[in-house]
Design an enzyme around this catalytic site. Structure first.
Site, PDB file in Angstrom:
ATOM      1  N   HIS A  86       0.859  -1.186   0.000  1.00  0.00           N
ATOM      2  CA  HIS A  86       0.000   0.000   0.000  1.00  0.00           C
ATOM      3  C   HIS A  86       0.899   1.241   0.000  1.00  0.00           C
ATOM      4  O   HIS A  86       2.082   1.171   0.362  1.00  0.00           O
ATOM      5  CB  HIS A  86      -0.895   0.013   1.231  1.00  0.00           C
ATOM      6  CG  HIS A  86      -1.983  -1.008   1.202  1.00  0.00           C
ATOM      7  ND1 HIS A  86      -3.116  -0.913   1.975  1.00  0.00           N
ATOM      8  CD2 HIS A  86      -2.120  -2.156   0.488  1.00  0.00           C
ATOM      9  CE1 HIS A  86      -3.900  -1.948   1.744  1.00  0.00           C
ATOM     10  NE2 HIS A  86      -3.313  -2.723   0.848  1.00  0.00           N
ATOM     11  N   GLU A  90       1.150   3.856   1.930  1.00  0.00           N
ATOM     12  CA  GLU A  90       1.748   4.228   3.208  1.00  0.00           C
ATOM     13  C   GLU A  90       2.896   3.286   3.581  1.00  0.00           C
ATOM     14  O   GLU A  90       3.943   3.733   4.039  1.00  0.00           O
ATOM     15  CB  GLU A  90       0.694   4.216   4.323  1.00  0.00           C
ATOM     16  CG  GLU A  90      -0.422   5.222   4.130  1.00  0.00           C
ATOM     17  CD  GLU A  90      -1.630   4.681   3.349  1.00  0.00           C
ATOM     18  OE1 GLU A  90      -2.721   5.252   3.505  1.00  0.00           O
ATOM     19  OE2 GLU A  90      -1.478   3.699   2.592  1.00  0.00           O
ATOM     20  N   CYS A 124      -5.901   2.422   5.841  1.00  0.00           N
ATOM     21  CA  CYS A 124      -6.599   1.189   6.191  1.00  0.00           C
ATOM     22  C   CYS A 124      -6.007   0.667   7.502  1.00  0.00           C
ATOM     23  O   CYS A 124      -4.985   1.175   7.972  1.00  0.00           O
ATOM     24  CB  CYS A 124      -6.448   0.157   5.070  1.00  0.00           C
ATOM     25  SG  CYS A 124      -4.805  -0.608   4.999  1.00  0.00           S
ATOM     26  N   CYS A 138      -2.228  -0.211   7.235  1.00  0.00           N
ATOM     27  CA  CYS A 138      -1.374   0.962   7.104  1.00  0.00           C
ATOM     28  C   CYS A 138      -1.332   1.763   8.396  1.00  0.00           C
ATOM     29  O   CYS A 138      -0.274   2.269   8.790  1.00  0.00           O
ATOM     30  CB  CYS A 138      -1.845   1.825   5.943  1.00  0.00           C
ATOM     31  SG  CYS A 138      -1.588   1.019   4.345  1.00  0.00           S
TER      32      CYS A 138
END
Length: 157
Positions: free
Chosen positions: A54, A56, A84, A87
């Site tokens: 992801h 991040e 999320c 993250c």
């Protein structure tokens, strides 16, 4: 804390460019220390076949590599969308001082990225979770923690 719109604009631009260039999903992140960008990331899940890639997490990995440390204390993260659960946990583990986000989890859900079930899943007792989760060989596993406790050169994180 208000954050710097310039860094949020950079995170959003990374997210949009990631989609336009067909590299991945519509997410971008920027990590800043002392007013300077020290790491950036975009969503590379489908590009790298890595479900943890992801924006991040990618930004954290890049910032830690650039700064040669596992701690991002003193840094802030700007992310194009509300993190999320994975993250968010990674940001906490990295010790960032602040999180600034653009789009909300609701905005992401409307675009097909709904992680609400994860928030609900972690609230459930282990035996009620969707994926079976079973404690196995705990007595033997504890030996690793005992070894850690005796290790004089350990680095706390």
């Amino acid at each position: 804390m208000q954050g710097n719109p310039i860094f949020m604009e950079k995170a959003i631009a990374l997210a949009t460019e990631n989609v336009v260039s067909k590299r991945g999903g519509p997410f971008g992140a920027v990590i800043v220390r002392d007013g300077e960008i020290v790491g950036t990331g975009t969503n590379l899940v489908t590009t790298t076949n890595d479900p943890t890639a992801h924006a991040e997490v990618t930004a954290i990995r890049n910032a830690c590599a650039a700064l040669e440390t596992f701690s991002l204390a003193g840094c802030e993260i700007y992310t194009s969308c509300e993190p999320c659960p994975m993250c968010l946990a990674a940001i906490y583990w990295s010790r960032c001082d602040a999180i600034y986000f653009g789009g909300t989890a609701g905005d992401a859900a409307a675009a097909g990225f709904d992680d609400a079930f994860l928030y609900e899943e972690v609230k459930l007792p282990l035996h009620q979770r969707t994926i079976p989760i079973v404690n196995l060989l705990r007595e033997k596993a504890v030996a690793s923690f005992e070894a850690w406790g005796k290790h004089t050169g350990r680095i706390h994180y």
